[in-house]
Design a protein around this motif. Structure first.
Motif, PDB file in Angstrom:
ATOM      1  N   CYS A   1       0.234   4.072   4.556  1.00 35.72           N
ATOM      2  CA  CYS A   1      -0.792   3.383   3.766  1.00 35.72           C
ATOM      3  C   CYS A   1      -2.193   3.603   4.336  1.00 35.72           C
ATOM      4  N   GLY A   2      -2.400   4.799   4.895  1.00 38.18           N
ATOM      5  CA  GLY A   2      -3.688   5.123   5.484  1.00 38.18           C
ATOM      6  C   GLY A   2      -4.553   5.961   4.579  1.00 38.18           C
ATOM      7  N   GLY A   3      -4.925   7.175   5.052  1.00 37.35           N
ATOM      8  CA  GLY A   3      -5.823   8.033   4.299  1.00 37.35           C
ATOM      9  C   GLY A   3      -5.280   8.410   2.938  1.00 37.35           C
ATOM     10  N   LEU A   4      -4.143   9.069   2.911  1.00 38.16           N
ATOM     11  CA  LEU A   4      -3.511   9.425   1.642  1.00 38.16           C
ATOM     12  C   LEU A   4      -2.957   8.194   0.936  1.00 38.16           C
ATOM     13  N   GLY A   5      -2.234   7.379   1.673  1.00 41.07           N
ATOM     14  CA  GLY A   5      -1.515   6.263   1.065  1.00 41.07           C
ATOM     15  C   GLY A   5      -2.389   5.243   0.377  1.00 41.07           C
ATOM     16  N   GLY A   6      -3.574   4.973   0.933  1.00 36.89           N
ATOM     17  CA  GLY A   6      -4.463   4.003   0.318  1.00 36.89           C
ATOM     18  C   GLY A   6      -4.881   4.415  -1.083  1.00 36.89           C
ATOM     19  N   TYR A   7      -5.275   5.690  -1.218  1.00 31.79           N
ATOM     20  CA  TYR A   7      -5.649   6.196  -2.536  1.00 31.79           C
ATOM     21  C   TYR A   7      -4.449   6.232  -3.479  1.00 31.79           C
ATOM     22  N   VAL A   8      -3.295   6.636  -2.966  1.00 29.39           N
ATOM     23  CA  VAL A   8      -2.087   6.683  -3.791  1.00 29.39           C
ATOM     24  C   VAL A   8      -1.763   5.290  -4.332  1.00 29.39           C
ATOM     25  N   LEU A   9      -1.796   4.305  -3.464  1.00 29.78           N
ATOM     26  CA  LEU A   9      -1.486   2.928  -3.881  1.00 29.78           C
ATOM     27  C   LEU A   9      -2.450   2.441  -4.961  1.00 29.78           C
ATOM     28  N   GLU A  10      -3.722   2.661  -4.735  1.00 36.08           N
ATOM     29  CA  GLU A  10      -4.732   2.221  -5.706  1.00 36.08           C
ATOM     30  C   GLU A  10      -4.514   2.873  -7.063  1.00 36.08           C
ATOM     31  N   GLU A  11      -4.260   4.180  -7.062  1.00 34.24           N
ATOM     32  CA  GLU A  11      -4.115   4.906  -8.326  1.00 34.24           C
ATOM     33  C   GLU A  11      -2.815   4.548  -9.040  1.00 34.24           C
TER      34      GLU A  11
ATOM     35  N   ALA B   1      -1.361   1.633  -8.950  1.00 30.20           N
ATOM     36  CA  ALA B   1      -1.575   0.313  -9.537  1.00 30.20           C
ATOM     37  C   ALA B   1      -2.422   0.414 -10.798  1.00 30.20           C
ATOM     38  N   ARG B   2      -3.454   1.229 -10.763  1.00 28.40           N
ATOM     39  CA  ARG B   2      -4.313   1.385 -11.937  1.00 28.40           C
ATOM     40  C   ARG B   2      -3.578   2.121 -13.056  1.00 28.40           C
ATOM     41  N   LEU B   3      -2.643   2.998 -12.682  1.00 28.89           N
ATOM     42  CA  LEU B   3      -1.843   3.709 -13.669  1.00 28.89           C
ATOM     43  C   LEU B   3      -0.877   2.780 -14.391  1.00 28.89           C
ATOM     44  N   GLY B   4      -0.462   1.711 -13.697  1.00 30.17           N
ATOM     45  CA  GLY B   4       0.446   0.744 -14.312  1.00 30.17           C
ATOM     46  C   GLY B   4       1.881   0.830 -13.834  1.00 30.17           C
ATOM     47  N   VAL B   5       2.105   1.452 -12.671  1.00 33.86           N
ATOM     48  CA  VAL B   5       3.450   1.454 -12.085  1.00 33.86           C
ATOM     49  C   VAL B   5       3.786   0.017 -11.688  1.00 33.86           C
ATOM     50  N   GLY B   6       4.890  -0.492 -12.197  1.00 32.75           N
ATOM     51  CA  GLY B   6       5.167  -1.921 -12.092  1.00 32.75           C
ATOM     52  C   GLY B   6       5.593  -2.433 -10.741  1.00 32.75           C
ATOM     53  N   GLN B   7       6.310  -1.606  -9.975  1.00 34.85           N
ATOM     54  CA  GLN B   7       6.789  -2.045  -8.669  1.00 34.85           C
ATOM     55  C   GLN B   7       6.425  -0.989  -7.629  1.00 34.85           C
ATOM     56  N   ILE B   8       5.732  -1.413  -6.603  1.00 28.16           N
ATOM     57  CA  ILE B   8       5.281  -0.505  -5.551  1.00 28.16           C
ATOM     58  C   ILE B   8       5.731  -1.051  -4.201  1.00 28.16           C
TER      59      ILE B   8
ATOM     60  N   THR C   1     -11.113  14.633   1.419  1.00 29.13           N
ATOM     61  CA  THR C   1      -9.838  15.360   1.401  1.00 29.13           C
ATOM     62  C   THR C   1      -8.660  14.465   1.015  1.00 29.13           C
ATOM     63  N   PRO C   2      -8.510  13.283   1.628  1.00 27.41           N
ATOM     64  CA  PRO C   2      -7.383  12.439   1.202  1.00 27.41           C
ATOM     65  C   PRO C   2      -7.475  12.011  -0.253  1.00 27.41           C
ATOM     66  N   ALA C   3      -8.688  11.808  -0.769  1.00 28.53           N
ATOM     67  CA  ALA C   3      -8.838  11.395  -2.166  1.00 28.53           C
ATOM     68  C   ALA C   3      -8.334  12.477  -3.113  1.00 28.53           C
ATOM     69  N   VAL C   4      -8.650  13.736  -2.809  1.00 33.31           N
ATOM     70  CA  VAL C   4      -8.222  14.856  -3.659  1.00 33.31           C
ATOM     71  C   VAL C   4      -6.711  15.014  -3.629  1.00 33.31           C
ATOM     72  N   VAL C   5      -6.145  15.090  -2.440  1.00 37.34           N
ATOM     73  CA  VAL C   5      -4.711  15.342  -2.303  1.00 37.34           C
ATOM     74  C   VAL C   5      -3.896  14.160  -2.825  1.00 37.34           C
ATOM     75  N   ALA C   6      -4.347  12.934  -2.559  1.00 36.41           N
ATOM     76  CA  ALA C   6      -3.639  11.755  -3.062  1.00 36.41           C
ATOM     77  C   ALA C   6      -3.618  11.741  -4.586  1.00 36.41           C
ATOM     78  N   SER C   7      -4.720  12.127  -5.214  1.00 39.66           N
ATOM     79  CA  SER C   7      -4.769  12.148  -6.678  1.00 39.66           C
ATOM     80  C   SER C   7      -3.785  13.163  -7.244  1.00 39.66           C
ATOM     81  N   LEU C   8      -3.659  14.298  -6.589  1.00 39.53           N
ATOM     82  CA  LEU C   8      -2.682  15.298  -7.019  1.00 39.53           C
ATOM     83  C   LEU C   8      -1.257  14.766  -6.845  1.00 39.53           C
TER      84      LEU C   8
END
Length: 283
Positions: free
Chosen positions: A75-85, A87-94, A230-237
């Motif tokens: 839940c650091g560099g990559l994980g923080g962005y992944v989690l945020e996206e 949740a905004r996408l609407g994945v119900g359980q994380i 860098t983490p923002a780009v890779v996490a979004s992918l």
């Protein structure tokens, strides 16, 4: 729930349900925001927060995302962005998995880190942030390190796992657990200006092949560090891959790696022949 549904339908305009109406329904009928969102989507009503999704993700797909359970390991560099996206996408359980706390050196790139969060567990901060971003999402924070010993328990009921680790040994263990548990895995790694993404389905060995020459150490990230972008780009992918796998859309990065060079602004696809790879001994 019947009365709640009647109320929801009364509040719906042009097939959309506003956040105010969702919140009012939850309070009026004493049910969770998750229950309200499920009720709406089950009946073809789209929460207004997702209206910009619907040209590519319809109500049925949005329901599928809501009913999915995604584990984010790290839940650091990559994980923080992944989690945020997610949740905004609407994945119900994380499921957010990380044993660490926020430290000052995280502030340059980890979106969940702030001066106020220093010393706090990353998963606790993640759960609080996602509750603010999308209260309909159920977050399970697990303050523990992923390994072969607890991997199957941590991934129980998960639709897909996202690798946001900074340790090659642990991501190899994650790849093995996912294969044995029959769970797809989206892998991402970063270092300096560079990163890569790959998606691995059970029975495939792309991740093991990527690191087949690895001997020891945590990886290139420890040498190059990471800037904010860098983490923002890779996490979004990675999140795009998760979305495709959950919805069965498009062509995931199977048996191939997308290599990203942000310094020269180039991307290259590298194919990996599926050759036998010795897995870590799970015993």
């Amino acid at each position: 729930m019947h009365n709640a549904l009647v109320f929801l339908k009364e509040q719906t305009k042009d097939g959309l349900l506003s956040w105010r109406a969702q919140d009012t329904t939850a309070k009026l009928f004493d049910i969770s925001h998750a229950a309200v969102e499920w009720l709406a989507l089950q009946n073809g009503i789209l929460p207004a927060r997702y209206q910009r999704n619907r040209s590519m993700i319809g109500v049925e797909d949005q329901l599928r995302l809501f009913q999915s359970r995604v584990a984010v390991i790290g839940c650091g560099g990559l994980g923080g962005y992944v989690l945020e996206e997610l949740a905004r996408l609407g994945v119900g359980q994380i499921v957010a998995i990380d044993p660490d706390i926020f430290e000052e050196h995280n502030l340059n790139r980890q979106i969940l880190s702030t001066p106020a969060s220093l010393g706090q567990p990353k998963v606790a901060v993640a759960a609080e942030r996602l509750a603010q971003v999308n209260p309909a999402v159920t977050v399970t924070p697990i303050e523990d390190a992923f390994c072969l010993t607890n991997g199957f328990e941590l991934l129980a009921g998960v639709s897909i796992a996202v690798d946001a680790l900074d340790s090659i040994p642990y991501r190899l263990q994650l790849a093995e657990v996912c294969t044995l548990a029959g769970i797809p895995m989206v892998h991402g790694a970063i270092g300096g200006w560079y990163g890569h993404v790959a998606t691995q389905f059970p029975g495939e060995t792309t991740v093991q092949n990527i690191y087949r020459h690895w001997v020891a150490g945590k990886g290139i990230e420890q040498q190059l560090g990471n800037p904010s972008f860098t983490p923002a780009v890779v996490a979004s992918l990675e999140v795009a891959e998760v979305c495709k796998v959950l919805l069965g859309k498009g062509e995931p990065l199977r048996n191939r790696k997308l290599s990203i060079d942000l310094l020269e602004m180039e991307m290259h696809e590298i194919s990996y022949a599926e050759v036998p790879v010795k897995l870590v001994n799970a015993a």
